[in-house]
Scaffold this motif. Sequence first.
Motif, PDB file in Angstrom:
ATOM      1  N   ARG A  77      -0.530  37.445  36.459  1.00  0.00           N
ATOM      2  CA  ARG A  77       0.569  36.635  36.980  1.00  0.00           C
ATOM      3  C   ARG A  77       0.349  36.418  38.475  1.00  0.00           C
ATOM      4  NH1 ARG A  77       2.826  41.504  35.482  1.00  0.00           N
ATOM      5  NH2 ARG A  77       3.994  40.623  33.747  1.00  0.00           N
ATOM      6  N   GLY A  80       3.941  37.410  43.764  1.00  0.00           N
ATOM      7  CA  GLY A  80       5.245  36.930  44.216  1.00  0.00           C
ATOM      8  C   GLY A  80       6.030  36.175  43.164  1.00  0.00           C
ATOM      9  N   LEU A  81       5.537  36.113  41.928  1.00  0.00           N
ATOM     10  CA  LEU A  81       6.250  35.413  40.861  1.00  0.00           C
ATOM     11  C   LEU A  81       7.574  36.109  40.576  1.00  0.00           C
ATOM     12  CD1 LEU A  81       5.795  33.091  38.667  1.00  0.00           C
ATOM     13  CD2 LEU A  81       5.213  34.970  37.119  1.00  0.00           C
ATOM     14  N   ARG A  82       8.674  35.339  40.588  1.00  0.00           N
ATOM     15  CA  ARG A  82      10.002  35.892  40.312  1.00  0.00           C
ATOM     16  C   ARG A  82      10.367  35.609  38.859  1.00  0.00           C
ATOM     17  NH1 ARG A  82      14.379  34.036  42.647  1.00  0.00           N
ATOM     18  NH2 ARG A  82      13.525  31.980  43.117  1.00  0.00           N
ATOM     19  N   ILE A  83      10.639  36.672  38.103  1.00  0.00           N
ATOM     20  CA  ILE A  83      10.952  36.547  36.678  1.00  0.00           C
ATOM     21  C   ILE A  83      12.303  37.186  36.410  1.00  0.00           C
ATOM     22  CG2 ILE A  83      10.221  37.126  34.336  1.00  0.00           C
ATOM     23  CD1 ILE A  83       7.382  37.288  35.309  1.00  0.00           C
ATOM     24  N   SER A  84      13.180  36.462  35.711  1.00  0.00           N
ATOM     25  CA  SER A  84      14.474  37.018  35.317  1.00  0.00           C
ATOM     26  C   SER A  84      14.472  37.244  33.814  1.00  0.00           C
ATOM     27  CB  SER A  84      15.618  36.067  35.701  1.00  0.00           C
ATOM     28  OG  SER A  84      15.529  34.853  34.978  1.00  0.00           O
ATOM     29  N   CYS A 106      21.797  38.620  41.796  1.00  0.00           N
ATOM     30  CA  CYS A 106      21.158  37.620  42.676  1.00  0.00           C
ATOM     31  C   CYS A 106      20.178  38.288  43.634  1.00  0.00           C
ATOM     32  CB  CYS A 106      22.223  36.866  43.464  1.00  0.00           C
ATOM     33  SG  CYS A 106      23.262  35.768  42.465  1.00  0.00           S
ATOM     34  N   MET A 109      17.056  39.233  41.978  1.00  0.00           N
ATOM     35  CA  MET A 109      16.226  38.066  41.689  1.00  0.00           C
ATOM     36  C   MET A 109      15.506  37.544  42.925  1.00  0.00           C
ATOM     37  SD  MET A 109      16.113  37.298  38.521  1.00  0.00           S
ATOM     38  CE  MET A 109      16.035  39.064  38.284  1.00  0.00           C
ATOM     39  N   GLY A 110      15.657  38.225  44.059  1.00  0.00           N
ATOM     40  CA  GLY A 110      14.896  37.858  45.248  1.00  0.00           C
ATOM     41  C   GLY A 110      15.664  37.069  46.288  1.00  0.00           C
ATOM     42  N   THR A 156      20.073  31.463  39.966  1.00  0.00           N
ATOM     43  CA  THR A 156      19.188  32.042  40.973  1.00  0.00           C
ATOM     44  C   THR A 156      17.826  31.366  40.964  1.00  0.00           C
ATOM     45  OG1 THR A 156      18.622  33.790  39.393  1.00  0.00           O
ATOM     46  CG2 THR A 156      20.287  34.302  41.064  1.00  0.00           C
ATOM     47  N   ALA A 158      14.994  31.609  39.188  1.00  0.00           N
ATOM     48  CA  ALA A 158      13.768  32.392  39.157  1.00  0.00           C
ATOM     49  C   ALA A 158      12.622  31.506  38.684  1.00  0.00           C
ATOM     50  CB  ALA A 158      13.932  33.593  38.215  1.00  0.00           C
ATOM     51  N   ASP A 159      11.399  31.892  39.018  1.00  0.00           N
ATOM     52  CA  ASP A 159      10.241  31.091  38.611  1.00  0.00           C
ATOM     53  C   ASP A 159      10.122  31.006  37.092  1.00  0.00           C
ATOM     54  OD1 ASP A 159       9.301  30.673  41.300  1.00  0.00           O
ATOM     55  OD2 ASP A 159       8.666  32.763  41.294  1.00  0.00           O
TER      56      ASP A 159
END
Length: 329
Positions: A77, A80-84, A106, A109-110, A156, A158-159
Motif C-alpha cells: 500500500r 500515508g494511505l488513509r483507510i477507514s 475523525c 481518520m487523520g 472524513t 479517507a482514501d
Amino acid sequence: MSRPIPHTVLLFKDVSLSYRHSRRFLRSEDIEVLDKVSFELTSGQTLGIIGRNGAGKSSLLRLMAGIMEPDSGKISRPKGLRISLLTLQLGFQHSLTGRENALLGCLLMGLNRKQAEEVLPEVIEFSGLAESIDDRLTSYSSGMRARLGFSVAFFTKADVMLIDEVLGVGDYEFKLKSREALLSAAASDRTAVLVSHDEHFLAEVCDSLLWLENGRLVMHDLPEIVLKKYHDYDHYVSMFAHEMGWTVEEVRRDPNNRDPLDTIARVVSNVRQHWDKELGRSEQSDNPVKQCHPGRFPSQSQVVHQQCGGSQWIENTQLVAQADRDHIE
C-alpha cells in the motif's frame, strides 16, 4: 474536469491467514482463513466482496485496513494511505457521547482538531442523530451506531472506505440515504470496498466483485459474470446436498469441491456428455429420456419450453440440449 489516472492503492500477493483455535484443554489447531489470495485494488474503484458466512470476507477487510498482518504473502500500500473500516463492531468508546465518538473517529481518520470540528456538523446531519448526539453511546442501538460510523467514514473522506455488512442495519430512510451516498461515491474518484449479502445493491454500485469460498479467491470480475457463476455453484451445492443426504456445509467443504469453478465445469460437462449418450440411445429405441445423471449426482431434467414440434431443456438458465419432442420429453 477529467478524473485522475487510476493507480494501485492495495496489492495482495499470495496472502494467507490462519487463526489458532482451541479444541480441548491444552490442545489447539490452526484454522486456515485465507489461502494465497491475490488481487489489486485501484484508486476510484468500488469493489464488492461476496461469499457465504465464514468465507473470510471480514478477515480480508481487516488485512486491508492493516489491523492484522498475514501469515504469509505480501500486502503493498502507498505510504500515508488513509483507510477507514466500518463494521458493526465500530471501535467506539461506550463511555463517550455520540459527538465525542464522532470527533474521535475523525481524528483517527487523520483529520486535525480544526478539520474534525468543521466536518462534524455534516456528520451529525447525515446521521440523523442530532437529538441524541450528546447521549452516551451505551444508549445507542446497533442501528444508531452504524449510522454514526458510516457518517464519520463517509465525510472524513479517507482514501479507501471499507464497509462490512452495516448497510442492512438501521431504518429504511437511512438505508436509502447511505445507498445514494455510495452511488455518488462510486461515480466520483472515491475508492470503496463493500461486503454485503445484498447482491442487487453490489451489482448496481460496484465496478467488480470478488468471490471468496473457503478462504480462497474464486473469481474477480465484472458483477454480472461473478454473480452468474456464484448462483450456478449455489444451485449445484444444494442439488448435491439433497441427492447425497449431506448438509450444504459438508458439500462445500468436500475436497472434491475445493475449486467451485472446476466443479461447475465438471458438472456441466458430465450433464452434456450423459445427455448426448442418452439421446443417442433414445434414437435407437422407443424409450424416452426421463433423467440425466451428472457424474455421481442424479438430477431430474426439466423441459420448460416447447415449440415447433421440438423441445428445449433449460437447466439453471442454460440451454443444455435441444431435440425432437419424443427424444427429450
